[in-house]
Design a protein around this motif. Structure first.
Motif, PDB file in Angstrom:
ATOM      1  N   ARG A  96     -45.061   3.340 -21.684  1.00 36.68           N
ATOM      2  CA  ARG A  96     -44.547   4.624 -22.346  1.00 36.68           C
ATOM      3  C   ARG A  96     -45.100   5.625 -21.473  1.00 36.68           C
ATOM      4  N   GLY A  97     -46.224   5.500 -20.472  1.00 36.95           N
ATOM      5  CA  GLY A  97     -46.636   6.577 -19.982  1.00 36.95           C
ATOM      6  C   GLY A  97     -45.937   7.040 -18.880  1.00 36.95           C
ATOM      7  N   ALA A  98     -46.162   8.383 -18.288  1.00 33.65           N
ATOM      8  CA  ALA A  98     -45.291   9.238 -17.272  1.00 33.65           C
ATOM      9  C   ALA A  98     -45.110   8.495 -16.121  1.00 33.65           C
ATOM     10  N   GLU A  99     -46.058   7.650 -15.527  1.00 30.91           N
ATOM     11  CA  GLU A  99     -45.781   6.876 -14.328  1.00 30.91           C
ATOM     12  C   GLU A  99     -44.758   5.804 -14.397  1.00 30.91           C
ATOM     13  N   VAL A 100     -44.784   4.931 -15.375  1.00 24.62           N
ATOM     14  CA  VAL A 100     -43.862   4.097 -15.706  1.00 24.62           C
ATOM     15  C   VAL A 100     -42.466   4.851 -15.731  1.00 24.62           C
ATOM     16  N   THR A 101     -42.468   5.699 -16.711  1.00 27.28           N
ATOM     17  CA  THR A 101     -41.333   6.557 -16.932  1.00 27.28           C
ATOM     18  C   THR A 101     -40.578   7.214 -15.799  1.00 27.28           C
TER      19      THR A 101
END
Length: 226
Positions: A96-101
């Motif tokens: 759910r982190g920014a990098e994955v998003t």
């Protein structure tokens, strides 16, 4: 779980853009139906996490597909709480982190990745029998024979406000990111985000979660499968 729930097949396909309420609505509906729940977006996020961890370039589709094929992805289907693991590592929070998003739309656009996960999703649905499945291509691709297909939507402002509240992020930045993901996901060549022709469109801008769930239960009752 509610008691005296029919035991027959009941597949509910819930599609729509981010921030439309898909996850909360789907989990609550599944709980009320005594059904399983599958978050297909979490599956794509999990493989995106694996790709990022591997260090391959997102533009190298062959390498992305290879990482996806070799990853041991496991996801629970309990609407009350489930874990997502990749190669034995719990990634439920990390995905759910920014990098994955930021990277998930690129990984999701790879045809081999979609083929892999669509096949996996269909097997989960077949095994469950009674299940609520959420995503962006469920009614149109994954489960076109679902008893109920719903396309949840909401105004851009409402979606940005909801998502920024969940992530404790700036509303304007969130709105821009949602617009970016919607554009990428709706224009990808393979299984784009789209409303199935026979899906019921439900605008959740002015509706509370309980009201949305109640409307879906009514729709299922009308179809004789609730």
């Amino acid at each position: 779980m509610e008691e005296n729930v029919p035991a027959g097949r009941c597949v509910v396909a819930v599609d729509g853009p981010s921030g439309s309420g898909k996850s909360t609505v789907s989990r609550r509906l599944a709980t009320g139906l005594g059904a399983r729940y599958l978050d297909t977006g979490a599956m794509y996020r999990a493989l995106t996490w694996a790709v990022l961890r591997s260090g391959v370039e997102l533009t190298d589709t062959e390498s992305v597909a290879k990482v996806a094929a070799e990853a041991d992805l496991r996801i629970g289907t309990d609407p009350q709480g489930y874990a997502v693991t990749v190669d034995g590592t719990d990634v439920s929070t990390a995905i759910r982190g920014a990098e994955v998003t930021k990277a998930v739309s690129a990984v999701s656009a790879v045809a081999a990745v979609r083929e892999l996960l669509v096949d996996r999703q269909r097997r989960v649905i077949a095994d469950a029998g009674r299940i609520v499945v959420e995503g962006r291509d469920i009614g149109s691709v994954v489960a076109p024979d679902a008893e109920l297909k719903v396309y949840l939507t909401a105004s851009e402002a409402a979606r940005a406000k909801r998502r920024s509240a969940e992530d404790a992020a700036d509303v304007a930045a969130t709105a821009a990111d949602l617009a970016r993901r919607d554009r990428l996901d709706s224009t990808r060549k393979v299984n784009p985000l789209q409303q199935a022709p026979d899906a019921v469109v439900l605008d959740t801008t002015e509706l509370g979660i309980d009201e949305v769930v109640a409307r879906l239960r009514d729709m299922l009752t009308e179809r004789g499968v609730a």
